[in-house]
Scaffold this active site. Structure first.
Site, PDB file in Angstrom:
ATOM      1  N   GLU A 174       0.449  -1.245   0.016  1.00  0.00           N
ATOM      2  CA  GLU A 174      -0.166   0.263  -0.190  1.00  0.00           C
ATOM      3  C   GLU A 174       0.993   1.100   0.281  1.00  0.00           C
ATOM      4  OE1 GLU A 174      -2.961  -0.015   3.017  1.00  0.00           O
ATOM      5  OE2 GLU A 174      -4.211  -1.744   2.013  1.00  0.00           O
ATOM      6  N   GLU A 296      -4.686  -8.853  -0.098  1.00  0.00           N
ATOM      7  CA  GLU A 296      -5.850  -8.665   0.594  1.00  0.00           C
ATOM      8  C   GLU A 296      -7.012  -8.202   0.036  1.00  0.00           C
ATOM      9  OE1 GLU A 296      -4.588  -4.915   3.433  1.00  0.00           O
ATOM     10  OE2 GLU A 296      -2.291  -5.922   2.639  1.00  0.00           O
TER      11      GLU A 296
HETATM   12  O1  AHR Z   1      -5.061  -5.883   6.833  1.00  0.00           O
HETATM   13  C1  AHR Z   1      -4.897  -4.385   7.768  1.00  0.00           C
HETATM   14  C2  AHR Z   1      -5.002  -3.224   6.922  1.00  0.00           C
HETATM   15  O2  AHR Z   1      -5.841  -3.448   5.704  1.00  0.00           O
HETATM   16  C3  AHR Z   1      -3.190  -3.781   6.193  1.00  0.00           C
HETATM   17  O3  AHR Z   1      -2.025  -3.721   6.891  1.00  0.00           O
HETATM   18  C4  AHR Z   1      -3.267  -3.016   5.216  1.00  0.00           C
HETATM   19  O4  AHR Z   1      -2.578  -2.795   4.188  1.00  0.00           O
HETATM   20  C5  AHR Z   1      -4.385  -2.298   4.797  1.00  0.00           C
HETATM   21  O5  AHR Z   1      -5.054  -1.079   4.498  1.00  0.00           O
END
Ligand code: AHR
Length: 498
Positions: A174, A296
């Site tokens: 991110e 994710e």
């Molecule tokens: O999964 C929780 C968080 O969500 C992670 O650390 C981040 O990459 C995303 O914003």
């Protein structure tokens, strides 16, 4: 109306990479510490410090890949703090997640050992946001170099003679946000620089994954593919299903029908996202060399009342099971581009597979969907066409009622996974099996398993751990080359032919 689906059992659309069924474990809340790692001296039964119950549960669903150490934590993590004797490991503050002191007892050796015990692929995410090129370069050397070098020698002194095999490595996380607040043009250059020093030592070949876009940020994908596409093997994508807004996401367990509907709608949006990001990738990479890595994904609700909000602990209901089923069908159907996906997260965080409380463990409805779908791992995707279907209508809005994917497994058997997302109507389905006459994989029998419940917020608790689980489904039969099934409302079903 009966939903009519044609499955061309003799037309395949590519291999479903088993890593689509991957997981993500971050140093966040009680995911690593307590959820996976309790240490050798814990009264909780463990193998070398890893909880036995969690190891066993993850092995049962055939976990293929595990991403670590973050997430946002990755861009604050300095790997050298987490190797060597535990008592001398540096303590740090996990500023992102609750400000807790991180004692670094779970580090590189522990993670790689965990993957060995689980027999899964390690996927490590490196620090770009607050790390250096040298630090990243040395981590790769530490893990994968077999010869004599400062890092390889240090690894040996720390108890690991042979290098590990490490395929998947993420160059930041991110980076548009917690990983450095960068613009895509800037990150593309930084990515190019960092990845240059992610070396292949000996036989080890690293599959380099660039930090990708958040949900609908198509410009990020465009710029990354244009400026750095040829330097990467994979490009990530993150998308969370949030029924409300970020400030008020909604409760994991206490919700109404309109929140069910919105959650399903937002989960189905993954199809649009994958399609549109893939279209941009196609422009620069028509051969589909670069994998889309959805590292994710999952539901994100308000934290459970009374828990530390920085721990992102939420319960997991039948609604999560439907989100999982819908999403995994989407990934299967896009297996030409999606090469890995990692649900967030494995234990005690967000859409968890497993919840723990002290020495107790419970598997969630999401876990049981992963269990149903595991036969798709490394299977050949079959051509599926939905010809006619009933829409799922709520207060004037409509969604597709049925989600489906089908594959021919490595064992030769045909598997069809279906979701009926409707909160109150059952779905009558006719699956016409074309090309089946000549195909041993369809056989003359259909077996079914189902995850469902009466209430949309049904969930497993430590007092009632089996409220939602996969059970036998008898509502399908094979008749004249077609499977006829009636799917209960709010259900995820696996049909296995042959
Ligand atoms: O999964 C929780 C968080 O969500 C992670 O650390 C981040 O990459 C995303 O914003």
């Amino acid at each position: 109306m009966t939903t009519r689906i044609v499955i061309n059992t003799d037309i395949t659309r590519g291999t479903i990479n088993k890593n689509i069924y991957g997981h993500f474990a971050e140093h966040l809340g009680r995911c690593i510490y307590e959820g996976i790692w309790v240490g050798e001296d814990s009264p909780i039964p463990n193998t070398e410090g890893f909880r036995n119950d969690v190891l066993e549960a993850l092995k049962k669903v055939n976990i293929p890949a595990l991403r670590w150490p973050g997430g946002c934590f990755a861009d604050e993590y300095h790997w050298k703090d987490g190797v060597g004797p535990k008592e001398t490991r540096k303590r740090m503050v996990n500023t992102h997640w609750g400000g807790l002191v991180e004692n670094n007892h779970f580090g590189t050796h522990e993670f790689m050992r965990l993957c060995e015990l689980l027999d899964c692929e390690p996927y490590i995410c490196g620090n770009v946001g607050s790390g250096t090129v040298q630090e990243m370069q040395e981590w790769i050397e530490y893990m994968t170099f077999d010869g004599e070098s400062p890092m390889a020698d240090w690894r040996r002194r720390n108890g690991r003679e042979k290098p590990w095999k490490l395929k998947y490595f993420g160059v930041g996380n991110e980076n548009w946000g917690c990983g450095g607040s960068m613009r895509p043009e800037y990150y593309a250059d930084v990515y190019r620089q960092f990845q240059t020093y992610v070396r292949n030592f000996g036989e080890n070949k690293v599959y380099k994954i660039a930090g990708g876009a958040n949900d609908f940020n198509y410009n990020w994908t465009e710029v990354l593919m244009r400026e750095a596409g040829r330097h990467m093997h994979g490009l990530s994508l993150h998308y969370y299903t949030v029924p409300g807004v970020w400030q008020k996401k909604g409760s994991a367990t206490d919700f109404e029908v309109h929140e069910w509907f919105t959650t399903i709608r937002k989960a189905q949006a993954m199809n649009e996202l994958v399609t549109k990001h893939a279209t941009i990738m196609d422009k620069y990479d028509p051969e589909k060399r670069v994998g889309m890595i959805v590292d994710e994904w999952g539901t994100w609700f308000d934290p459970e009342p009374g828990t530390n909000p920085g721990f992102l602990y939420q319960q997991n209901t039948l609604r999560d099971a439907l989100v999982a089923g819908v999403t995994l069908n989407i990934f299967n159907n896009h297996c030409d581009r999606v090469q890995m996906a990692n649900i967030a997260q494995t234990v005690n965080v967000l859409q968890a597979m497993i919840l723990t409380e002290g020495g107790a463990m419970v598997t969630t409805p999401t876990y049981h969907v992963f269990d149903l779908f595991q036969g798709h791992q490394d299977a050949e995707l079959l051509d599926v066409r939905v010809l006619e279907s009933e829409p799922y209508t709520y207060e004037g809005a409509t969604l597709p009622q049925i989600s489906v994917s089908a594959s021919k497994g490595t064992d030769g058997r045909t598997r069809i996974t279906l979701c009926n997302v409707d909160h109150e109507a059952e779905a009558s389905v006719r699956l016409e099996l074309r090309g089946a006459e000549t195909d041993a994989g369809t056989g003359s029998d259909v077996a079914g398993r189902i995850v469902t419940a009466e209430r949309m917020n049904a969930h497993n608790t430590f007092a009632e751990p089996a409220a939602v689980q996969a059970v036998e489904f008898t509502g399908a039969e094979l008749r004249n080359g077609a499977v006829i099934a009636v799917l209960p409302p709010m259900s995820v079903v696996l049909l296995t032919l042959g």
